[in-house]
Design a protein around this motif. Structure first.
Motif, mmCIF file in Angstrom:
data_model
loop_
_atom_site.group_PDB
_atom_site.id
_atom_site.type_symbol
_atom_site.label_atom_id
_atom_site.label_comp_id
_atom_site.label_asym_id
_atom_site.label_seq_id
_atom_site.Cartn_x
_atom_site.Cartn_y
_atom_site.Cartn_z
ATOM 1 N N SER A 36 0.825 -1.220 0.000
ATOM 2 C CA SER A 36 0.000 0.000 0.000
ATOM 3 C C SER A 36 0.855 1.264 0.000
ATOM 4 O O SER A 36 0.401 2.321 -0.409
ATOM 5 N N LEU A 37 2.114 1.121 0.442
ATOM 6 C CA LEU A 37 3.044 2.252 0.437
ATOM 7 C C LEU A 37 3.924 2.276 -0.813
ATOM 8 O O LEU A 37 4.852 3.069 -0.902
ATOM 9 N N GLY A 38 3.642 1.368 -1.770
ATOM 10 C CA GLY A 38 4.338 1.411 -3.050
ATOM 11 C C GLY A 38 5.464 0.419 -3.251
ATOM 12 O O GLY A 38 6.203 0.525 -4.225
ATOM 13 N N ASP A 39 5.612 -0.557 -2.378
ATOM 14 C CA ASP A 39 6.697 -1.540 -2.512
ATOM 15 C C ASP A 39 6.282 -2.637 -3.482
ATOM 16 O O ASP A 39 5.457 -3.492 -3.166
ATOM 17 N N VAL A 40 6.866 -2.641 -4.680
ATOM 18 C CA VAL A 40 6.522 -3.616 -5.713
ATOM 19 C C VAL A 40 6.980 -5.021 -5.304
ATOM 20 O O VAL A 40 6.333 -6.010 -5.651
ATOM 21 N N TYR A 41 8.064 -5.123 -4.568
ATOM 22 C CA TYR A 41 8.521 -6.423 -4.065
ATOM 23 C C TYR A 41 7.448 -7.064 -3.187
ATOM 24 O O TYR A 41 7.223 -8.268 -3.253
ATOM 25 N N ALA A 42 6.779 -6.267 -2.395
ATOM 26 C CA ALA A 42 5.714 -6.784 -1.526
ATOM 27 C C ALA A 42 4.564 -7.342 -2.356
ATOM 28 O O ALA A 42 3.988 -8.372 -2.012
ATOM 29 N N LEU A 43 4.229 -6.668 -3.454
ATOM 30 C CA LEU A 43 3.196 -7.196 -4.352
ATOM 31 C C LEU A 43 3.612 -8.568 -4.879
ATOM 32 O O LEU A 43 2.813 -9.505 -4.906
#
Length: 163
Positions: A36-43
């Protein structure tokens, strides 16, 4: 800058929890916060989690949702993971055409491992016609790219790879 507003802190904590096999119930919320804060790795990691069913039950819709979001932001390994989902057919119906299509996307986005997978696809005729020449060409590209990556790693640690 507060640590709570830094997306990678949440992903890092989730990775630590996974590696230590502790607080696994907190992993998905941590990755969701990071995403939700923009971390593509988390996606990407959320997509992998919903693919495997190890932490959460396998859910093809959620897996593809998160992996697609990561891929659309240029995360090469997300394309590779989507290719593998369609190759294996565990949570979706096997589809070698989609498998190869996502492999090409992964290669275009910079995934070295996708070169090896694509090489295998040509050798085995999975989603493409059997083509040993193309399979060998891609395998050589993979080996060269892999060697270059390791040279960079070794140089970082002080080994002279120019000998």
């Amino acid at each position: 800058l507060l640590l709570k507003d830094y997306p990678y802190a949440y992903s890092l904590q989730a990775d630590i929890n996974i590696s230590e096999e502790s607080h696994l119930d907190q992993v998905v919320p941590l990755y969701k916060k990071a995403a939700s804060l923009g971390d593509v790795y988390a996606l990407y990691k959320l997509g992998v989690i919903y693919t495997g069913g190890q932490i959460e039950d396998a859910d093809a819709q959620k897996a593809l949702h998160y992996l697609t979001q990561a891929a659309e932001q240029g995360y090469a390994e997300a394309y590779l993971q989507m290719a593998l989902i369609y190759k294996r057919g565990r949570i979706v119906t096997k589809d070698y055409d989609k498998y190869v299509s996502y492999l090409f996307d992964a290669v275009d986005a910079g995934s070295v491992e996708a070169l090896r997978e694509l090489s295998d696809a040509y050798f085995l005729g999975m989603g493409v016609n059997v083509d040993f020449y193309e399979g060998n060409r891609l395998k050589r590209c993979y080996m060269q790219a892999n060697a270059e990556e390791w040279k960079e790693v070794l140089n970082v640690y002080g080994y002279n790879t120019k000998l």
